[in-house]
Design an enzyme around this catalytic site. Sequence first.
Site, PDB file in Angstrom:
ATOM      1  N   SER A 128       0.854  -1.182   0.000  1.00 28.86           N
ATOM      2  CA  SER A 128       0.000   0.000   0.000  1.00 28.86           C
ATOM      3  C   SER A 128       0.899   1.243   0.000  1.00 28.86           C
ATOM      4  O   SER A 128       1.654   1.439  -0.950  1.00 28.86           O
ATOM      5  CB  SER A 128      -0.948  -0.043   1.207  1.00 28.86           C
ATOM      6  OG  SER A 128      -2.031   0.834   1.019  1.00 28.86           O
ATOM      7  N   HIS A 241      -7.282  -5.951  -1.235  1.00 23.89           N
ATOM      8  CA  HIS A 241      -6.214  -5.206  -0.574  1.00 23.89           C
ATOM      9  C   HIS A 241      -5.761  -5.863   0.729  1.00 23.89           C
ATOM     10  O   HIS A 241      -4.681  -5.573   1.237  1.00 23.89           O
ATOM     11  CB  HIS A 241      -6.708  -3.783  -0.299  1.00 23.89           C
ATOM     12  CG  HIS A 241      -5.622  -2.789  -0.044  1.00 23.89           C
ATOM     13  ND1 HIS A 241      -4.702  -2.422  -1.009  1.00 23.89           N
ATOM     14  CD2 HIS A 241      -5.298  -2.071   1.071  1.00 23.89           C
ATOM     15  CE1 HIS A 241      -3.867  -1.522  -0.510  1.00 23.89           C
ATOM     16  NE2 HIS A 241      -4.200  -1.298   0.760  1.00 23.89           N
TER      17      HIS A 241
END
Length: 268
Positions: A128, A241
């Site tokens: 990320s 994610h």
Amino acid sequence: RDDPDRSRRRRREAVLRRGPGRKMAACVSRGPAGCRPEPCRWLENGGLTDDCSCASCIGDLSGGEADRRSRLSGCRIRGGGDGRGGEFARLKGHMGEQDYADIMQFVDVAIEQIDYIDADRLGVTGGSYGGFMTNWIIGHSPRFKAAASQRSIADWTSFHTLSDIGFTFGPSYVAADPWTDHELLWKQSPLAYADKVQTPTLFIHSDEDYRCPLPEGLQMFGALQYHKVPSRIVVFHAENHELSRGGRPLNRIKRLYEITSWMEHYLK
């Protein structure tokens, strides 16, 4: 019998001091190979202003990596952690500047203060925001001999319209959108520096990641392929994610295997 102090004994702290009464610390996890110099992978935490400690960063990978004759390091950098006030975390319009400087200085300090790190065999990884920083680092320094960029960001222009994070993120953190200041977005985008990359890089992404969408990883991977930099991309189907924390167990194992294999190959 479990030893509650075992993990504590296998971690040491490197301290970077920034003026009177202000210090920043990095954790270094020791592998079981004794005290001789060993490869070290630098792990960047995800999430701008996440309240993420060194220990929790290391925990994300340590089961698969720190126990394999290597060291795993992590630090809380400016922009990368809550708990030190807004000014510490604020990078608006300056992504890749002070956060990058903190990382590189931490590496210098860790090597100086901890004798079992092999300075010639350093790797870097993160997901990320940590993936953004991994992409940024490899475009600005050849210091790391291997990289694994996970669920990353390559171009703030494409991220602005593709991510589910919302349209306010760009103006709030990058200080621009594609129509008000495209040059500022590009200046802060790792893709702009892909022609400078020398580090062999693995990309890990999920095809249902809507926070840092798959095209971000594909763009950076494609750029490295174009410039003939050793690179590989692994895309996990039906993951998102949260792959590293909440993905299917077999896929989480596969992710660790891919990262560890890549690092071991280039840091041997």
